[in-house]
Design an enzyme around this catalytic site. Structure first.
Site, PDB file in Angstrom:
ATOM      1  N   HIS A  38       0.873  -1.144  -0.223  1.00  0.00           N
ATOM      2  CA  HIS A  38       0.025  -0.061  -0.053  1.00  0.00           C
ATOM      3  C   HIS A  38       0.823   1.221  -0.020  1.00  0.00           C
ATOM      4  CE1 HIS A  38      -4.178  -1.521   1.624  1.00  0.00           C
ATOM      5  NE2 HIS A  38      -3.792  -2.169   0.811  1.00  0.00           N
ATOM      6  N   GLU A 107      -7.046  -0.403  -5.346  1.00  0.00           N
ATOM      7  CA  GLU A 107      -7.995   0.277  -4.723  1.00  0.00           C
ATOM      8  C   GLU A 107      -7.525   1.949  -4.961  1.00  0.00           C
ATOM      9  OE1 GLU A 107      -5.848  -1.276  -2.320  1.00  0.00           O
ATOM     10  OE2 GLU A 107      -7.185  -3.123  -2.446  1.00  0.00           O
TER      11      GLU A 107
END
Length: 321
Positions: A38, A107
């Protein structure tokens, strides 16, 4: 026999602690370790987001036995698929063949940082399919030229790749992604203990291939502290993946989950010292047909104590399953 793994959750620990915890998890007896990839944490309270690839390179050097995964890397915006293939091949060599490249469609939270906007879901799936094709071709070892709707590759070649390239794991949530995983992937990845996902994977060519799941837990000798910590750092799960994929930042996740209560979290995540509750959460994946299950212990500063407990109690109980 089901194998059990440990999650290096980059959103909740700095890279030095992740490397320390990876070594301790191997010593404790975990079979494999998965790392999130991430650019942002889900919530500000988690407080971390180191580069997963640099961290995994250090983990590969510091460990000897455990298999390693990205869980998962998005190869459609923040990274070009040709770069992902090179990183994975390098990590495969450094780890002595212990690395599996876990891939997913990503995402908005992590991909918006490159300033290209966030495509609609159907476009993302098209991009993801092309990216997996490119990576698979590059793992073949020859020169690759590719012209797709979304990606181009011009005479690319991986010069450092092992005799066996890394396996490719693909995150699935339904029929379309299961077909991609079954045809181009070596491993199925999912975060819900749904037997239907395993069935779809088998239907599209995945029969006999590993299927890896992941389950969050909040172990603590004090149940109230465990619930408080899970609510503070993990309530972001409540929106579900269709919503989570679209949210652009931590403020959005905080606002979207402001009405999620501690009771809501405790109903969905096992919290506290009850060994049976944690084992049951893992067992749901085993019963659904998953061959490998990784646990996420919520709370970066709890990892040393958790790993001691896992060695004493959790892993012994899980292996009895």
């Amino acid at each position: 026999m089901t194998r059990f793994g440990y999650t290096l959750m980059t959103e909740q620990s700095d890279p030095r602690d992740l490397i320390r915890d990876a070594v301790r998890a191997e010593q404790a007896g975990f079979d494999f370790e998965v790392s999130s990839d991430h650019y942002f944490p889900w919530l500000d309270s988690q407080g971390h987001a180191p580069n997963a690839w640099v961290t995994l390179g250090a983990v590969a050097h510091a460990t000897e036995r455990v298999e390693l995964y990205t869980y998962v890397t998005c190869p459609i915006m923040r990274y070009h698929p040709a770069v992902v293939a090179q990183q994975a091949a390098t990590l495969g060599l450094i780890s002595g063949g212990r690395f599996t490249l876990g891939l997913g469609a990503g995402e908005n939270l992590n991909e918006h940082v490159v300033g290209r906007g966030w495509p609609p879901v159907n476009v993302r799936h098209e991009m993801f399919h092309e990216a997996v094709e490119i990576i698979r071709e590059l793992f073949g070892g020859g020169y690759v030229n590719y012209k797709g709707e979304h990606f181009r590759v011009d005479s690319a070649k991986l010069w450092d790749i092992g005799d066996q390239p890394p396996k490719i794991g693909i995150a699935i949530s339904g029929d379309q992604s299961a077909e991609l995983a079954g045809t181009l992937g070596d491993v199925m990845i999912a975060v819900e203990p749904e037997a239907e996902l395993c069935r779809l994977f088998d239907q599209h060519g995945g029969a006999g291939k590993p299927r890896v799941g992941q389950v969050p837990i909040s172990w603590d000798p004090d149940k109230d502290k465990a619930i408080e910590r899970a609510h503070d750092q993990f309530r972001w799960f409540a929106g579900g993946w269709k919503v989570n994929a679209e949210m652009p930042g931590t403020a959005g996740f905080a606002a979207a989950t402001q009405f999620v209560t501690k009771d809501d979290v405790a109903e969905n995540i096992p919290c506290g010292p009850d060994l049976d509750a944690h084992v049951q959460a893992v067992k749901e994946f085993v019963d659904a047909g998953f061959t490998d299950v990784a646990v996420v212990q919520i709370g970066g500063d709890t990892q040393p104590e958790f790993l001691d407990w896992a060695e004493r109690e959790l892993l012994l109980a899980l292996k009895e399953l």
